[in-house]
Design a protein around this motif. Structure first.
Motif, PDB file in Angstrom:
ATOM      1  N   ILE A 134      26.913  48.254  37.462  1.00 41.33           N
ATOM      2  CA  ILE A 134      27.738  48.844  36.416  1.00 41.33           C
ATOM      3  C   ILE A 134      26.837  49.174  35.231  1.00 41.33           C
ATOM      4  O   ILE A 134      26.238  48.284  34.640  1.00 41.33           O
ATOM      5  N   GLY A 135      26.746  50.459  34.873  1.00 36.72           N
ATOM      6  CA  GLY A 135      25.849  50.893  33.805  1.00 36.72           C
ATOM      7  C   GLY A 135      26.526  51.143  32.476  1.00 36.72           C
ATOM      8  O   GLY A 135      25.884  51.068  31.429  1.00 36.72           O
ATOM      9  N   VAL A 144      39.694  48.877  31.658  1.00 37.33           N
ATOM     10  CA  VAL A 144      39.322  50.180  32.210  1.00 37.33           C
ATOM     11  C   VAL A 144      40.272  50.471  33.362  1.00 37.33           C
ATOM     12  O   VAL A 144      40.163  49.861  34.422  1.00 37.33           O
ATOM     13  N   SER A 145      41.230  51.348  33.132  1.00 34.81           N
ATOM     14  CA  SER A 145      42.218  51.731  34.152  1.00 34.81           C
ATOM     15  C   SER A 145      42.907  50.532  34.777  1.00 34.81           C
ATOM     16  O   SER A 145      43.058  50.452  35.997  1.00 34.81           O
ATOM     17  N   GLY A 146      43.282  49.566  33.954  1.00 36.46           N
ATOM     18  CA  GLY A 146      44.014  48.410  34.449  1.00 36.46           C
ATOM     19  C   GLY A 146      43.165  47.242  34.889  1.00 36.46           C
ATOM     20  O   GLY A 146      43.691  46.188  35.221  1.00 36.46           O
ATOM     21  N   VAL A 147      41.845  47.392  34.895  1.00 34.33           N
ATOM     22  CA  VAL A 147      40.949  46.298  35.262  1.00 34.33           C
ATOM     23  C   VAL A 147      40.299  45.783  33.979  1.00 34.33           C
ATOM     24  O   VAL A 147      39.680  46.548  33.227  1.00 34.33           O
ATOM     25  N   GLY A 148      40.433  44.491  33.705  1.00 35.81           N
ATOM     26  CA  GLY A 148      39.848  43.893  32.506  1.00 35.81           C
ATOM     27  C   GLY A 148      38.454  43.371  32.786  1.00 35.81           C
ATOM     28  O   GLY A 148      38.283  42.416  33.543  1.00 35.81           O
ATOM     29  N   TYR A 149      37.455  44.016  32.193  1.00 35.99           N
ATOM     30  CA  TYR A 149      36.067  43.583  32.355  1.00 35.99           C
ATOM     31  C   TYR A 149      35.711  42.632  31.221  1.00 35.99           C
ATOM     32  O   TYR A 149      35.827  42.985  30.050  1.00 35.99           O
ATOM     33  N   GLU A 150      35.265  41.419  31.577  1.00 36.11           N
ATOM     34  CA  GLU A 150      34.834  40.452  30.580  1.00 36.11           C
ATOM     35  C   GLU A 150      33.327  40.601  30.409  1.00 36.11           C
ATOM     36  O   GLU A 150      32.579  40.580  31.386  1.00 36.11           O
ATOM     37  N   LEU A 151      32.910  40.791  29.165  1.00 37.59           N
ATOM     38  CA  LEU A 151      31.499  40.994  28.870  1.00 37.59           C
ATOM     39  C   LEU A 151      31.035  40.025  27.788  1.00 37.59           C
ATOM     40  O   LEU A 151      31.813  39.646  26.914  1.00 37.59           O
ATOM     41  N   SER A 207      26.527  33.244  40.051  1.00 37.45           N
ATOM     42  CA  SER A 207      27.383  33.946  39.092  1.00 37.45           C
ATOM     43  C   SER A 207      27.053  35.434  39.007  1.00 37.45           C
ATOM     44  O   SER A 207      25.971  35.871  39.393  1.00 37.45           O
ATOM     45  N   VAL A 208      28.019  36.173  38.506  1.00 37.05           N
ATOM     46  CA  VAL A 208      27.842  37.585  38.205  1.00 37.05           C
ATOM     47  C   VAL A 208      28.258  37.758  36.757  1.00 37.05           C
ATOM     48  O   VAL A 208      29.365  37.386  36.374  1.00 37.05           O
ATOM     49  N   LEU A 209      27.373  38.280  35.941  1.00 36.19           N
ATOM     50  CA  LEU A 209      27.638  38.429  34.517  1.00 36.19           C
ATOM     51  C   LEU A 209      27.477  39.872  34.095  1.00 36.19           C
ATOM     52  O   LEU A 209      26.657  40.610  34.649  1.00 36.19           O
ATOM     53  N   LEU A 210      28.250  40.259  33.089  1.00 36.91           N
ATOM     54  CA  LEU A 210      28.187  41.604  32.550  1.00 36.91           C
ATOM     55  C   LEU A 210      27.970  41.485  31.043  1.00 36.91           C
ATOM     56  O   LEU A 210      28.690  40.747  30.369  1.00 36.91           O
TER      57      LEU A 210
END
Length: 195
Positions: A2-3, A21-28, A57-60
């Motif tokens: 994800i860029g 984003v279009s109904g998906v909540g991205y936690e950053l 883990s996967v982190l943004l």
């Protein structure tokens, strides 16, 4: 990978934010340099992102400016530095200020950033000096405050950045002024720590 993300900011509490984003909540997770300029909750936001995947883990990570993301990535190339310290760098100094400190070999000022000791600061100077001229950023300005007690939120955010509770409390109380929002207190405390 994800860029970047463009969506509605639905939550912000340093160092975390959530973008729908279009109904998906991205936690950053984001540095304070990004929080200073975030719009109000409910407004549209565009973020450059860094996607980090580890064994467990996967982190943004989110950044308002490409220069912040580039510095975040470059700082992690220094041996012994991970994402937490890279976020502390961006929370403790602007991209331009950090570049100036590295070019001036100001190890003392760099050690005032949480998590950076003398040896790490020296490594940063040696390994990043040639690239420091390429770092480009702009000044950050305060954004509207977060709900709740601004002083308490600032103290909590400073602790999340690596400061000990007593130190975070002292830093925030020293610079807090009547009517300050949490982000303004955090910014002033971090700027004061660099002096």
């Amino acid at each position: 990978m994800i860029g970047r993300l463009k969506g509605i900011l639905i939550h912000k509490a340093p160092p975390w934010l959530v973008v729908d984003v279009s109904g998906v909540g991205y936690e950053l997770e984001a540095p304070m340099s990004t929080f200073y300029d975030l719009p109000e909750v409910g407004r549209e936001v565009f973020l450059f992102t860094h996607h980090a995947q580890k064994e467990d883990s996967v982190l943004l990570y989110g950044f308002l400016r490409e220069s912040e993301r580039r510095l975040f990535r470059d700082v992690q190339k220094v041996s012994g530095i991970g994402a937490k310290i890279a976020l502390a760098v961006l929370s403790g100094a602007s991209v331009d200020e950090f570049a100036r400190l590295v070019q001036a070999s100001d190890v003392t000022a760099l050690t005032r950033i949480p998590g950076i000791g003398k040896k790490t600061a020296e490594r940063m100077v040696v390994e990043l000096r040639d690239r420091a001229a390429d770092f480009a950023g702009g000044p950050a300005s305060a954004s509207p405050g977060l709900p709740g007690d601004p002083l308490a939120e600032a103290i909590t955010a400073l602790q999340a950045l690596g400061y000990k509770p007593a130190e975070a409390d002292r830093m925030a109380r020293k610079v807090a002024a009547e009517g300050d929002v949490a982000e303004a207190i955090i910014r002033k405390a971090l700027q004061s720590a660099l002096r």
